[in-house]
Design a protein around this motif. Structure first.
Motif, PDB file in Angstrom:
ATOM      1  N   LEU A  81       0.811  -1.219   0.000  1.00 14.09           N
ATOM      2  CA  LEU A  81       0.000   0.000   0.000  1.00 14.09           C
ATOM      3  C   LEU A  81       0.843   1.268   0.000  1.00 14.09           C
ATOM      4  O   LEU A  81       0.329   2.343  -0.280  1.00 14.09           O
ATOM      5  CB  LEU A  81      -0.958  -0.012   1.200  1.00 14.09           C
ATOM      6  N   THR A  82       2.116   1.148   0.335  1.00 14.19           N
ATOM      7  CA  THR A  82       2.960   2.345   0.273  1.00 14.19           C
ATOM      8  C   THR A  82       3.814   2.352  -0.993  1.00 14.19           C
ATOM      9  O   THR A  82       4.629   3.241  -1.177  1.00 14.19           O
ATOM     10  CB  THR A  82       3.876   2.459   1.500  1.00 14.19           C
ATOM     11  N   ARG A 242      -9.666   1.252   4.600  1.00 14.92           N
ATOM     12  CA  ARG A 242      -8.666   1.131   5.655  1.00 14.92           C
ATOM     13  C   ARG A 242      -7.791   2.390   5.679  1.00 14.92           C
ATOM     14  O   ARG A 242      -7.333   2.823   6.714  1.00 14.92           O
ATOM     15  CB  ARG A 242      -7.810  -0.097   5.404  1.00 14.92           C
ATOM     16  N   ARG A 243      -7.580   2.951   4.481  1.00 11.34           N
ATOM     17  CA  ARG A 243      -6.801   4.185   4.437  1.00 11.34           C
ATOM     18  C   ARG A 243      -7.551   5.348   5.051  1.00 11.34           C
ATOM     19  O   ARG A 243      -6.963   6.263   5.596  1.00 11.34           O
ATOM     20  CB  ARG A 243      -6.471   4.525   2.985  1.00 11.34           C
TER      21      ARG A 243
ATOM     22  N   GLY B  49       1.341   7.267   3.269  1.00 12.58           N
ATOM     23  CA  GLY B  49       0.082   6.964   2.608  1.00 12.58           C
ATOM     24  C   GLY B  49      -0.491   5.614   2.961  1.00 12.58           C
ATOM     25  O   GLY B  49      -1.399   5.137   2.297  1.00 12.58           O
ATOM     26  N   TYR B  50       0.017   4.978   4.010  1.00 11.41           N
ATOM     27  CA  TYR B  50      -0.562   3.686   4.404  1.00 11.41           C
ATOM     28  C   TYR B  50      -1.922   3.910   5.061  1.00 11.41           C
ATOM     29  O   TYR B  50      -2.857   3.164   4.824  1.00 11.41           O
ATOM     30  CB  TYR B  50       0.390   2.962   5.364  1.00 11.41           C
ATOM     31  N   ILE B  51      -2.003   4.922   5.906  1.00 17.68           N
ATOM     32  CA  ILE B  51      -3.305   5.318   6.430  1.00 17.68           C
ATOM     33  C   ILE B  51      -3.520   6.795   6.077  1.00 17.68           C
ATOM     34  O   ILE B  51      -2.560   7.510   5.789  1.00 17.68           O
ATOM     35  CB  ILE B  51      -3.408   5.131   7.962  1.00 17.68           C
ATOM     36  N   SER B  52      -4.757   7.207   6.096  1.00 21.00           N
ATOM     37  CA  SER B  52      -5.020   8.598   5.748  1.00 21.00           C
ATOM     38  C   SER B  52      -5.092   9.419   7.025  1.00 21.00           C
ATOM     39  O   SER B  52      -5.238   8.885   8.117  1.00 21.00           O
ATOM     40  CB  SER B  52      -6.348   8.690   5.015  1.00 21.00           C
TER      41      SER B  52
END
Lengths: 245, 363
Positions: A81-82, A242-243, B49-52
């Motif tokens: 995700l990164t 989830r983000r 950017g893994y979590i917002s």
């Protein structure tokens, strides 16, 4: 997408899931082929395909169970995700890897066609029609399995939940048939009738059985493809959520 | 290179990160320091950017991480707290996967070889990641972050779980990387941050408690000039103590003198505090010469990063505790009491870091 697809294909065979899936699929389809086709002395391969619906239903969750749950558990999803890739390409990379393995397993019917050719003439339209139907059915089921896998960190939970979900889809026809449309007030009857119709129209089994009876129905293909798209879309939303949560 | 504006992250009711803003320039090594649960990892996960974020803005090389995630992410190499390793792959297979995943355009063979050499993992290239030790896993994680040579490196506790030799190796590596990368690393190990970083941000309870170089932070926290003296009087009795205290008090610029414990027989330690601008060491020396006393020890108690950290993250609690029940002015007492605690902590840490240095020298 390519990188994820290649990694998942590799992971199927390093983890052994791929071998288990292929061997169980070949074994069971072989049994159904022997009893349904060779044993009954017919050249039509459809009986094998109609028996395989239940097998596919229980085997596909094994294929899809770890696709997202394991990533989450091992925190490898942080790497994905990164990385500079879109969520769609992550989901589709995994999805197509599972679909590829399914197609490889399904293609064993072409070996069976050789056996039929020894004893008689292969009914190619029926074989190819069934082959396509199972391919699209698998495409829809895999998308559902991938989606359920993205909801949990536990592989077993993902597998059991997927099997249950697919089994409920299998039972949809029987459930719909058990609705007593004739009872209650007019409004209740209307609602029940609507529910029953809705259930019949999303029935995977009856759509699939249509093919095994020799009917190539384009609307069913569209239905399976739409289901596949819809659940892949849901999976993307799960990752996206989830983000944002 | 990195610009963070009013970053906020809430998990339900819990405010994990509360209005953080900072900028990091090119080639800067920034250290995130904070106790466990301060919001370091949350901030890093948002940066990558893994979590917002709940609100706020993050720009990486001008690209907004939420608006244009792919452009922003392609500028970042990230080593999370737990390296994202696929244990069923070999090191080489994994690095090739990450190379493809990051759509790296550099020459595959030479780029990966360079990274393997840099992280010293060439000798384990063919092994399954499952079978690697924690230290090697950490290095593979670092190698993965370096693929595609991203201008920004974000490393979450890069030395956790490593042995002292490996820690020094990784630190040296980070320093080397800092010459042409922007690096953000987090840690709760103070000597590490001090050894590696140009600039430090201390995060506590989701807010920035301090931002600057170690010296700048120290200056902001304290404006007193403090030292501990050990003076041998002429009679070796308690009478010495009073005489020395009263003599010290008469010196120019002295704000506060206190006799401490008897450290050697008949010899006491004295905590002395003077005005910031006045260096009293010479005056003290002259006094002792005139009186024929001997200075056995003179220790300046400059605040170390340790002290700053403790004071920032626990200062309020320590202050509250000492204010109750003591009669002397609150500020002085709190400092003294803290100082007592801090000196102990400091001595321990100094020996640790000096042993680290020694090892560094040996290599």
């Amino acid at each position: 997408m390519g990188a994820i697809y290649r990694r998942e294909m590799g992971a199927f065979f390093t983890s052994g899931v791929g071998y288990v899936f292929l061997s169980v699929f070949t074994l069971l389809s072989g049994i159904f082929f022997y009893f349904g086709v060779i044993g009954s002395g017919r050249a039509d391969i459809s009986p094998m395909f109609s028996s395989m619906f239940l097998v596919v239903l229980f085997l596909i969750p094994i294929l899809t169970m770890k696709l997202f749950s394991e990533e989450k558990k091992n925190r490898t999803d942080q790497g994905l995700l990164t990385a500079p890739v879109s969520l769609w390409s992550i989901v589709l990379g995994k999805y197509f890897a599972a679909l590829t393995l399914f197609i490889i397993a399904e293609s064993v019917v072409f070996i069976y066609s050789l056996f039929i050719a020894v004893f008689g003439e292969v009914m190619w339209p029926s074989l190819l029609g069934n082959y396509a139907a199972m391919l699209f059915l698998g495409a829809a089921f895999i998308a559902i399995g991938v989606f359920i896998s993205s909801l949990t960190e536990n592989q077993m939970a993902a597998a059991v939940a997927s099997m249950l979900a697919l089994f409920l889809l299998y039972l949809l026809d029987s459930l719909a048939a058990s609705i007593n449309v004739g009872s209650g007030s007019e409004l209740v009857q209307k609602i029940l009738g609507f529910v029953q119709n809705a259930m019949y129209s999303v029935s995977f089994l009856s759509r699939y059985n249509g093919f095994t009876q020799g009917v190539f129905d384009l609307s069913s293909i569209v239905f399976f493809v739409s289901t596949a798209f819809l659940f892949n879309f849901f999976t993307v939303r799960v990752l996206e959520k989830r983000r944002w949560s | 290179m990195i610009e963070v504006n009013h970053l906020i992250k809430r998990y339900g009711d819990k405010q994990a990160v509360n209005d953080i803003s900072f900028k990091v320039g090119k080639g800067e090594i920034l250290g995130f320091l904070g106790p466990n649960g301060a919001g370091k990892s949350t901030t890093m996960n948002m940066l990558t950017g893994y979590i917002s974020s709940t609100s706020g803005q993050i720009l990486i090389n001008g690209a907004d991480i939420l608006e244009d995630p792919i452009a922003a992410k392609s500028n970042i190499g990230y080593l999370p707290e737990i390296p994202p390793l696929y244990v069923d792959m070999t090191v080489e297979g994994y690095l090739n996967f990450m190379y493809d995943l990051k759509k790296c355009k550099l020459s595959r063979k030479s780029h990966l070889k360079e990274i393997c050499d840099l992280c010293k993992i060439t000798n384990v290239k063919g092994r399954l990641i499952r079978n690697l030790s924690k230290g090697y896993k950490q290095r593979v994680g670092l190698a993965q972050a370096l693929i595609n040579n991203p201008p920004v490196l974000i490393l979450d506790e890069p030395t956790v779980g490593l042995d002292p030799n490996q820690i020094i190796e990784i630190r040296t590596l980070i320093k080397k990387l800092g010459k042409n990368h922007t690096v953000i690393l987090s840690s709760h190990i103070l000597p590490e941050i001090q050894a590696v970083c140009d600039r430090i941000i201390i995060i506590n309870k989701g807010v920035i408690a301090a931002d600057g170089t170690a010296d700048e932070i120290a200056k902001n926290i304290t404006n007193e000039h403090k030292m501990t003296l050990r003076i041998e009087g002429s009679t070796h009795t308690a009478a010495d103590k009073d005489e020395i205290v009263s003599a010290l008090k008469k010196l120019d610029g002295i704000k506060y003198v206190r006799a401490d414990m008897e450290r050697e027989k008949g010899i006491y330690d004295y905590d002395v505090e003077a005005d910031e601008k006045i260096d009293i060491r010479r005056a003290v020396n002259k006094l002792c010469r005139d009186k024929d006393w001997n200075i056995l020890m003179l220790q300046l108690s400059d605040l170390t990063l340790e002290d700053i950290f403790l004071r920032i993250t626990m200062g309020d609690a320590a202050l509250g505790k000492t204010m109750a029940g003591e009669k002397k002015p609150a500020k002085k007492i709190s400092l003294n009491v803290e100082n007592g605690e801090l000196v102990a902590a400091e001595e321990k840490e100094t020996t640790e870091s000096s042993s680290d240095d020694n090892k560094g020298g040996e290599e």
